[in-house]
Motif scaffolding. Structure first.
Motif, PDB file in Angstrom:
ATOM      1  N   ASP A   1      41.297  53.410  53.183  1.00  0.00           N
ATOM      2  CA  ASP A   1      40.603  53.763  51.935  1.00  0.00           C
ATOM      3  C   ASP A   1      41.034  52.932  50.735  1.00  0.00           C
ATOM      4  O   ASP A   1      41.087  53.444  49.620  1.00  0.00           O
ATOM      5  N   PHE A   2      41.375  51.666  50.944  1.00  0.00           N
ATOM      6  CA  PHE A   2      41.631  50.808  49.787  1.00  0.00           C
ATOM      7  C   PHE A   2      40.411  49.919  49.584  1.00  0.00           C
ATOM      8  O   PHE A   2      40.123  49.046  50.388  1.00  0.00           O
ATOM      9  N   ASP A   3      39.665  50.179  48.523  1.00  0.00           N
ATOM     10  CA  ASP A   3      38.558  49.289  48.162  1.00  0.00           C
ATOM     11  C   ASP A   3      39.009  48.500  46.936  1.00  0.00           C
ATOM     12  O   ASP A   3      39.162  49.059  45.846  1.00  0.00           O
ATOM     13  N   PRO A   4      39.237  47.188  47.118  1.00  0.00           N
ATOM     14  CA  PRO A   4      39.786  46.411  45.990  1.00  0.00           C
ATOM     15  C   PRO A   4      38.909  46.488  44.749  1.00  0.00           C
ATOM     16  O   PRO A   4      39.408  46.353  43.627  1.00  0.00           O
ATOM     17  N   ARG A   5      37.611  46.728  44.933  1.00  0.00           N
ATOM     18  CA  ARG A   5      36.716  46.785  43.772  1.00  0.00           C
ATOM     19  C   ARG A   5      36.980  48.000  42.889  1.00  0.00           C
ATOM     20  O   ARG A   5      36.564  48.036  41.730  1.00  0.00           O
ATOM     21  N   ASP A   6      37.651  48.989  43.441  1.00  0.00           N
ATOM     22  CA  ASP A   6      38.040  50.140  42.607  1.00  0.00           C
ATOM     23  C   ASP A   6      39.182  49.781  41.654  1.00  0.00           C
ATOM     24  O   ASP A   6      39.455  50.513  40.709  1.00  0.00           O
ATOM     25  N   HIS A   7      39.877  48.682  41.945  1.00  0.00           N
ATOM     26  CA  HIS A   7      41.100  48.382  41.195  1.00  0.00           C
ATOM     27  C   HIS A   7      41.073  47.040  40.469  1.00  0.00           C
ATOM     28  O   HIS A   7      41.828  46.849  39.522  1.00  0.00           O
ATOM     29  N   LEU A   8      40.234  46.112  40.932  1.00  0.00           N
ATOM     30  CA  LEU A   8      40.297  44.739  40.429  1.00  0.00           C
ATOM     31  C   LEU A   8      38.929  44.215  40.045  1.00  0.00           C
ATOM     32  O   LEU A   8      37.912  44.652  40.592  1.00  0.00           O
ATOM     33  N   PRO A   9      38.892  43.246  39.099  1.00  0.00           N
ATOM     34  CA  PRO A   9      37.608  42.638  38.740  1.00  0.00           C
ATOM     35  C   PRO A   9      36.982  41.930  39.938  1.00  0.00           C
ATOM     36  O   PRO A   9      37.696  41.333  40.765  1.00  0.00           O
TER      37      PRO A   9
END
Lengths: 89, 405
Positions: free
Chosen positions: B55-63
């Protein structure tokens, strides 16, 4: 053989697929005459974009294409001109 | 007297979760995060378990722009680094232009990004290789991206030292602070759970072939037969004590009080392994006697030879059953360059909370005379902790952290 057309929509799709979009920029806004640099695309992002246009349209773009055509309007015209040269060759 | 190097902010991304609160809560409770690999099809391989970050979606955290040009390891590290800055309450104006830097550890670099682009090269042709392959696979890519994103224009570097690299990176950060840097972001993250990375893990011959998630990574257990790899790591904000006071840092965890690293002698030549000396030198660097260490985070390699060597070194320095030993990594796997930074954060939290997180799943073998904290967390007053990390091929590193009054 009819000529393929390269549109602003195609450019936006390829920019998004290859490099993504800067959070502070709305690609759906009026961007035709805005420099790519101001849209948040540095040289590597443009290299990626050029490569994607080349492979999708089977076209060869010269190395200075983004230097000579620094806005979406100019680039779309330049790519279409190149497509036209290929179709008539 | 040398100025102290303080830990003033922490960020974690581990199989227990993104963020320190989730990771610590799950670690305290001894929640298992090892399972069958889902990031690629593990069925053709002799080992199939890993500690994955789900459940790590980089788009939730990074541009978005950053996500396209980074490997998963960099994405996790950038996320943890942002959390660490937030935790430390550092504002950009707190750090002069060249006063901040970044030193990370990376065992694998951007291996999954690299694998995908090599696959594009050989299956579709050179025109299909991402231009970001030009740097995204580098071991140094994570340090570079953190430095760009947080405008850290001072010292930047990366250390590659397998499981030990994370401590070496933190030590290098302390060295830079002693030479004048005000703040260094340091730690490490690895994310090697792709088939190329897996082949590299298997080549070490140290990966458990177990099928049961809770009985496959068993350091100091008679059933020890290799470890389970995991992904993730931690980033920490390290600050010069005077700089931290000057900016009004109000979340100081502890100080990095001592460090040493040694290298093992050639296998089979009969000389003692280097671990005992690494521990003794780290204690000497911290000016602490063995009786002053309250807790040890073990490397916990989980092979009979490595476990015996580690237990013997601990007993030689501290005496039999003389200090509590724990290895919370049994719940998440060994994170390579990210492993030791996670243990240092755990040590900082053990000091703050007065609680030793447990070594889950392990039934301690009677042949090791160490006080291994198993199953349940143990309340304890922890003022100092020793973290041990050993890399494949003979790297030994040891770090001491100490509470700050």
């Amino acid at each position: 053989m009819s000529q393929q057309e390269f549109t602003l929509q195609d450019l936006k799709r390829i920019l998004l697929d290859g490099a993504g979009a800067d959070e502070s920029v709305d690609l759906d806004g009026d961007i035709l005459d805005t420099d790519f640099e101001q849209l948040g695309y540095e040289s590597l992002a443009l290299l990626e974009t050029g490569g994607r246009i080349e492979r999708e349209y089977g076209v060869e773009l010269h190395d200075e294409i983004f230097t000579d055509n620094p806005t979406p309007r100019a680039l779309v015209a330049a790519v279409n001109a190149q497509l036209g040269r290929m179709a008539s060759a | 007297m040398k100025a102290r190097t303080l830990i003033t902010g922490v960020g974690m991304a581990t199989p227990h979760g993104i963020g320190v609160a989730d990771s610590w809560a799950a670690t305290r409770a001894g929640k298992n995060a090892i399972g069958r690999i889902t990031r690629f099809d593990p069925s053709p391989y002799p080992s199939r378990l890993a500690g994955e970050i789900r459940d790590f979606d980089p788009r939730d955290h990074l541009p978005d722009r950053l996500v396209r040009q980074t490997d998963r390891s960099s994405q996790l590290a950038l996320t943890a680094a942002a959390h660490a800055f937030e935790d430390a309450g550092v504002r950009p104006a707190d750090v002069p232009e060249y006063g901040g830097g970044v030193v990370t550890a990376a065992g694998f670099g951007g291996i999954e990004f690299g694998q995908n682009e090599l696959r594009n090269l050989w299956s579709r042709g050179s025109r299909y290789v991402s231009v970001y392959q030009s740097f995204a696979w580098f071991h140094a890519a994570t340090s570079g991206q953190i430095s760009v994103r947080h405008e850290l224009r001072g010292h930047a570097g990366v250390l590659v030292g397998d499981q030990a690299g994370g401590l070496d990176a933190l030590a290098q950060a302390r060295r830079r602070i002693r030479r004048g840097s005000r703040l260094i972001v340091s730690g490490g993250v690895d994310a090697s759970l792709c088939s190329w990375g897996w082949a590299a893990h298997l080549a070490t011959g140290q990966i458990s072939a177990g099928e049961h998630p809770e009985r496959s990574y068993l350091p100091f257990d008679r059933a020890a037969d290799g470890h389970v790899p995991g992904e993730g790591g931690a980033l920490l904000i390290l600050e010069d004590e005077r700089a931290a006071i000057e900016r009004g840092a109000d979340n100081v965890y502890c100080e990095i009080a001592g460090y040493a690293s040694t290298f093992d002698p050639r296998p089979g030549d009969g000389r003692e392994p280097g671990l005992r000396r690494a521990i003794e030198l780290a204690l000497a660097d911290a000016a602490l006697g063995p009786w002053e260490i309250d807790l040890v985070f073990a490397d916990a390699a989980a092979t009979a030879r490595m476990d015996r060597e580690e237990a013997e070194a601990l007993i030689a320095v501290f005496g039999a059953f003389a200090v509590p030993v724990t290895a919370p990594k049994t719940a998440i796997g060994r994170l390579c360059g990210g492993g030791a930074p996670v243990d240092v954060v755990m040590a900082a939290l053990a000091i703050r909370e007065g609680l030793i997180p447990p070594t889950v799943h392990v039934e301690p073998s009677p042949e090791y005379d160490i006080d291994l904290v198993t199953t349940h967390p143990r309340p304890a007053s922890v003022r100092t902790a020793l973290v041990i990390a050993r890399g494949h091929g003979g790297f030994n590193s040891a770090m001491v952290v100490r509470a700050v009054d």
